[in-house]
Every structure is written in structure tokens, then in C-alpha cells.
Scaffold this active site. Structure first.
Site, PDB file in Angstrom:
ATOM      1  N   ARG A  41       1.038  -1.121  -0.013  1.00 30.95           N
ATOM      2  CA  ARG A  41       0.016   0.201  -0.017  1.00 30.95           C
ATOM      3  C   ARG A  41       0.909   1.046  -0.016  1.00 30.95           C
ATOM      4  O   ARG A  41       1.998   1.303   0.446  1.00 30.95           O
ATOM      5  CB  ARG A  41      -0.938  -0.037   1.118  1.00 30.95           C
ATOM      6  CG  ARG A  41      -2.033   1.063   1.219  1.00 30.95           C
ATOM      7  CD  ARG A  41      -2.746   1.171   2.339  1.00 30.95           C
ATOM      8  NE  ARG A  41      -3.550   2.410   2.557  1.00 30.95           N
ATOM      9  CZ  ARG A  41      -4.255   2.881   3.583  1.00 30.95           C
ATOM     10  NH1 ARG A  41      -3.884   2.266   4.755  1.00 30.95           N
ATOM     11  NH2 ARG A  41      -5.214   4.053   3.501  1.00 30.95           N
ATOM     12  N   HIS A  42       0.348   2.253  -0.700  1.00 32.77           N
ATOM     13  CA  HIS A  42       1.380   3.591  -0.722  1.00 32.77           C
ATOM     14  C   HIS A  42       1.506   4.056   0.807  1.00 32.77           C
ATOM     15  O   HIS A  42       0.835   3.637   1.614  1.00 32.77           O
ATOM     16  CB  HIS A  42       0.579   4.536  -1.386  1.00 32.77           C
ATOM     17  CG  HIS A  42      -0.898   4.838  -1.074  1.00 32.77           C
ATOM     18  ND1 HIS A  42      -1.234   5.692   0.033  1.00 32.77           N
ATOM     19  CD2 HIS A  42      -2.173   4.354  -1.311  1.00 32.77           C
ATOM     20  CE1 HIS A  42      -2.358   5.524   0.540  1.00 32.77           C
ATOM     21  NE2 HIS A  42      -3.120   5.138  -0.484  1.00 32.77           N
ATOM     22  N   ARG A  45      -0.279   9.620   3.223  1.00 34.78           N
ATOM     23  CA  ARG A  45      -1.023  10.571   2.354  1.00 34.78           C
ATOM     24  C   ARG A  45      -1.827  11.530   2.929  1.00 34.78           C
ATOM     25  O   ARG A  45      -1.825  11.229   4.292  1.00 34.78           O
ATOM     26  CB  ARG A  45      -1.828  10.053   1.357  1.00 34.78           C
ATOM     27  CG  ARG A  45      -2.902   9.080   1.748  1.00 34.78           C
ATOM     28  CD  ARG A  45      -3.755   8.869   0.834  1.00 34.78           C
ATOM     29  NE  ARG A  45      -4.865   7.964   1.031  1.00 34.78           N
ATOM     30  CZ  ARG A  45      -5.961   8.115   2.113  1.00 34.78           C
ATOM     31  NH1 ARG A  45      -6.029   9.363   2.647  1.00 34.78           N
ATOM     32  NH2 ARG A  45      -6.633   7.143   2.555  1.00 34.78           N
ATOM     33  N   ARG A 118       0.870   9.260  -5.349  1.00 34.19           N
ATOM     34  CA  ARG A 118       0.931   8.734  -4.170  1.00 34.19           C
ATOM     35  C   ARG A 118       1.569   7.308  -4.096  1.00 34.19           C
ATOM     36  O   ARG A 118       2.585   6.915  -3.610  1.00 34.19           O
ATOM     37  CB  ARG A 118      -0.115   8.796  -3.092  1.00 34.19           C
ATOM     38  CG  ARG A 118      -1.234   7.951  -3.428  1.00 34.19           C
ATOM     39  CD  ARG A 118      -2.517   8.087  -2.400  1.00 34.19           C
ATOM     40  NE  ARG A 118      -3.766   7.305  -2.873  1.00 34.19           N
ATOM     41  CZ  ARG A 118      -4.647   7.850  -3.386  1.00 34.19           C
ATOM     42  NH1 ARG A 118      -4.522   9.284  -4.224  1.00 34.19           N
ATOM     43  NH2 ARG A 118      -5.565   7.227  -3.606  1.00 34.19           N
ATOM     44  N   GLU A 220     -16.240   1.403  -8.555  1.00 34.45           N
ATOM     45  CA  GLU A 220     -15.667   0.518  -7.421  1.00 34.45           C
ATOM     46  C   GLU A 220     -16.946   0.289  -6.532  1.00 34.45           C
ATOM     47  O   GLU A 220     -17.932   1.150  -6.618  1.00 34.45           O
ATOM     48  CB  GLU A 220     -14.798   1.342  -6.410  1.00 34.45           C
ATOM     49  CG  GLU A 220     -13.482   1.490  -6.883  1.00 34.45           C
ATOM     50  CD  GLU A 220     -12.279   2.325  -6.123  1.00 34.45           C
ATOM     51  OE1 GLU A 220     -12.747   2.035  -4.522  1.00 34.45           O
ATOM     52  OE2 GLU A 220     -11.309   2.861  -6.394  1.00 34.45           O
ATOM     53  N   ASP A 315      -5.067  -0.039  -0.244  1.00 37.91           N
ATOM     54  CA  ASP A 315      -5.764  -0.989   0.576  1.00 37.91           C
ATOM     55  C   ASP A 315      -6.687  -1.866   0.046  1.00 37.91           C
ATOM     56  O   ASP A 315      -6.798  -3.070   0.320  1.00 37.91           O
ATOM     57  CB  ASP A 315      -6.132  -0.205   1.842  1.00 37.91           C
ATOM     58  CG  ASP A 315      -7.212   1.020   1.585  1.00 37.91           C
ATOM     59  OD1 ASP A 315      -7.342   1.127   0.491  1.00 37.91           O
ATOM     60  OD2 ASP A 315      -7.512   1.755   2.561  1.00 37.91           O
TER      61      ASP A 315
END
Length: 417
Positions: A41-42, A45, A118, A220, A315
Site C-alpha cells: 500500500r502507498h 498521504r 502517492r 468501485e 488498501d
């Protein structure tokens, strides 16, 4: 990390169906790390939602951030440099790559990210920590700001039957959760009873409102209602803590015990898991990234792809993939999020040089909530947290290894639509 050798325990059964085979470990010296794939995961942020609805559900002012919405912060970059530094020490310890300053050829490493600031920046900072001074290519789609299909967790089945089953699955999942304490804690933190939403729309108590789930092709999975509001609010509060905001600015100084943090994050975890982990949804939205991992790591011979593959997504990618692959439930110590900022699924392919058998070990490697807040330096001596994971159909031995053949079967099953 210490790794011990695996020897294969052959099943006594000579008839179908053949059960997954339990591995066993004896001698660490015989184990060789051949290849690693990391799904990250980045890192840290800014809040994606920090205006609009969040200003309407509280009478208080939210703290300002010094970067654009959804961008990696300066602290997020530093945290990922430290994570990269740790991984380089771990790589060198296990002799995965050549013992040289820049083992960064395409045969050695491959970094691929979603095409958002990100995620790209996370890979850049990871590379700076792992391979300082080296030329490292970060692969991503050319149009920054547009989701890469591999990392885009959208519904691809537009049939009415799928929609009906998916909506029912989300509803069933949410009904199995107990969120009242979390909603009440958030109501108190926000002082929602004195908010604009309470005065104009009678939204004075999050737990009293209904959620409405949304399933549409090419979008999504979604929800409208208190769960969405709660996710945005708790996300913003978590990020304040990680970023190192003064204590009186983190949730206005009102979240000051582990119990309160846990209550709030039941809401954020519920949002993520209700939308992305019901099996029918997970297998659909995770299919592109599962397919990418299968073709670039699981279904290829050793040496055909890079020894260290580093993917950076979100995520939702991790949560849906873990559900589709049937990972067993897990707990991340000293973290309140189930898929924390900067956390990494680390798939490790090991070989027993005596038996020539291959094995898989999967770990969740992540920074604790306080390591994130403190911008803690990471090394083999001061490592991030590790949790060994287990797949339902790839049983592990006492040291966390399962057979490579069983792992391949798990991936094949996860790809079935």
C-alpha cells in the site's frame, strides 16, 4: 528474520482428491531465497476527503494539510525511505541479489505502481532507501492521475444476477459486525449533535442512519450513509496521528487511549472489508492484479522475471486479494488498521537446496502506528513488524512455509470467476 529449512511431508494418501501438503522445516542452512514479490500500500498521504461532508458533521475546524488531497506527504516519503533501507538489508542478508552497490538491472528488480502521485512517489522513495544513488526505473501508465486497470478495483461483471448477489453479500457482511460503540465514539469526537448536518438534515447520531450499498459495472463497490462518512472521518483522524500533528490537533485531543483508537478503526476496517472482501466481490475486483501476479511470479519458471518485484497500490487491492486467495484471519500488533498505510504483503519463494523443493512464505510487513508517527528509522536491528500469514488451502509448518505447488493451486483457484 530467521528462516529455517523446509522438507516436504509427502501425503500418505494415494487417491484423489489430494489434500494440500504440510511442509516441515529442519535446517536453515539449506534454504535459499529465490524470488520475492511485494504488494505494498502507498505510504502516508493527505486525506482524500477533508472538506465537504466532513465540515458538515462537526462544529469544529479540521486541521489544514500542506499538500494536495490524496498526495504522499513529506513524512510519507521519509517513512518509505526507511522501509526501503530495511528491505535492502533484508535482501542482502538473504543474498537475493548480487553483492554490489546497484543490483538494479531488469533481471534483478522491477518496480510497478498505480499511476497516481502517492503510489509512484512511494516507489520512488522506496527505491531511494533500498538502492541509493542507483538508477531505478519506476514503471507506471503515462497518464498520472488516471487509475491503471491492474490496480483499479472496479466491478467488471454487469449482470443483474451478480449485482443482486454482491449487494446481498455486502449487506450480510455488515449485519455481522458490531459498530455501535465505534459510531458513538465518533459522534462524541465530532460533536455531531451541534453540527450543520444535525441542524439541517437531522443527522445527529450516525448509528441511527441506514447504509445503502452500490454495485455498478466499471465502478468501485460503494456505499452511501453513515459508514462512508465514518470511514472518511476516521481516515482523516488516523492520518493526523501518523503525520505527527500536535496531540491537541489529532481528533481535537479527544482520542487519547488505545480503546478509543480501536473503536474508531472498527468503522474504517468495516468500510474496507464490507465493500471489498465479500468473496463474490473480491474475486471480481482483484482479478486484474491476481492475473498480473500469476503471470509475472506464480506461473513462471525461476529466472524468467525479476528476482525482486515491487508493486504499489492501495488498501482495496490488498484487502480484495487476501479475500480472493482465502487468507486466514490475522492480527497486526500495534496497529488499528487491518491494511495499514505503507503495509506490505511479502510473497517469498524459497528453495531447499537439498531436496530441490520450492516453498512459499507470506508475511505482512508494516510500520506500527507509533513507528509511523515517530518517523522511526528501520533496519534489521530496529525492524518494522512482521506477521506470518497462512492461506486456507496452503497449510504452513511451524515456521510459516507452505509448498509451492499448493500455492500455485491457490492462485489458480483465486483466478476462477
Amino acid at each position: 528474520m530467521k528462516y529455517k529449512v523446509l522438507t516436504l511431508c509427502l501425503s500418505a494418501a494415494l487417491f484423489a482428491p489430494i489434500a494440500p501438503t504440510m511442509a516441515s522445516t529442519d535446517n536453515q542452512a539449506d534454504m535459499v531465497l529465490d524470488q520475492v514479490l511485494v504488494l505494498s500500500r502507498h505510504n502516508l498521504r493527505t486525506p482524500i476527503v477533508n472538506t465537504g461532508i466532513l465540515t458538515e458533521v462537526t462544529d469544529k475546524k479540521w486541521p489544514d494539510w500542506d499538500a494536495k488531497s490524496g498526495y504522499l506527504t513529506t513524512q510519507g516519503g521519509a517513512l518509505e525511505v526507511y522501509m526501503g533501507h530495511y528491505f535492502r538489508e533484508w535482501i542482502d542478508q538473504n543474498k537475493l541479489l548480487a553483492d554490489e552497490l546497484c543490483p538494479t538491472s531488469n533481471e534483478d528488480i522491477y518496480l510497478y505502481t498505480n499511476s497516481l502521485q502517492r503510489t509512484i512517489a512511494t516507489a520512488q522513495f522506496f527505491a531511494a532507501g533500498a538502492f541509493p544513488g542507483c538508477k531505478v526505473n519506476i514503471h507506471h501508465q503515462p497518464e498520472i492521475g488516471k487509475m491503471d486497470p491492474v490496480f483499479n478495483p472496479i466491478i467488471t461483471n454487469g449482470s443483474p444476477e451478480f449485482k443482486q448477489k454482491a449487494l446481498a453479500a455486502m449487506d450480510d457482511y455488515l449485519k455481522g459486525l458490531s459498530l455501535k460503540a465505534g459510531y458513538e465514539e465518533l459522534d462524541t469526537v465530532l460533536n455531531i449533535k451541534d453540527s450543520q448536518k444535525c441542524k439541517t438534515d437531522k443527522l445527529c447520531n450516525l448509528d441511527s442512519q441506514k447504509n445503502s450499498f452500490i454495485i455498478e459495472a466499471d465502478k468501485e463497490p460503494g456505499v452511501s450513509g453513515p459508514l462512508k462518512i465514518a470511514n472518511s472521518a476516521v481516515d482523516a483522524i488516523d492520518l493526523q496521528y501518523y503525520e505527527g500533528f500536535p496531540a491537541d490537533q489529532v481528533a481535537w485531543g479527544l482520542v487519547d487511549t488505545p480503546e478509543k483508537w480501536k473503536k474508531l478503526n472498527t468503522l474504517k476496517n468495516a468500510y474496507q472489508e464490507t465493500l471489498f472482501t465479500p468473496k463474490i466481490i473480491a474475486k471480481n475486483v482483484a482479478h486484474p492484479i491476481l492475473n498480473y501476479i500469476d503471470k509475472g511470479f506464480v506461473s513462471v519458471d525461476k529466472g524468467e522475471t525479476a528476482k525482486f518485484i515491487f508493486l504499489v497500490g492501495h488498501d482495496s487491492n490488498i484487502a480484495s486479494l487476501m479475500s480472493a486467495m482465502d487468507f486466514k484471519p490475522y492480527q497486526l500488533a500495534q496497529q488499528y488498521e487491518h491494511t495499514p498505510i505503507g503495509g506490505k504483503l511479502v510473497f517469498q519463494r524459497w528453495t531447499d537446496k537439498q531436496t530441490k523443493k520450492d516453498f512459499m512464505k507470506v508475511e505482512y510487513v508494516y510500520q506500527t502506528a507509533d513507528q509511523l508517527r515517530d518517523n522511526a528509522y528501520l533496519s534489521l536491528e530496529t525492524p518494522p513488524k512482521h506477521v506470518t500469514l497462512e492461506l486456507k488451502d496452503c497449510p504452513v509448518d511451524k515456521n510459516g512455509y507452505c509448498s509451492w505447488e499448493d500455492f500455485q493451486k491457490v492462485m489458480a483457484k483465486a483466478l476462477e470467476q
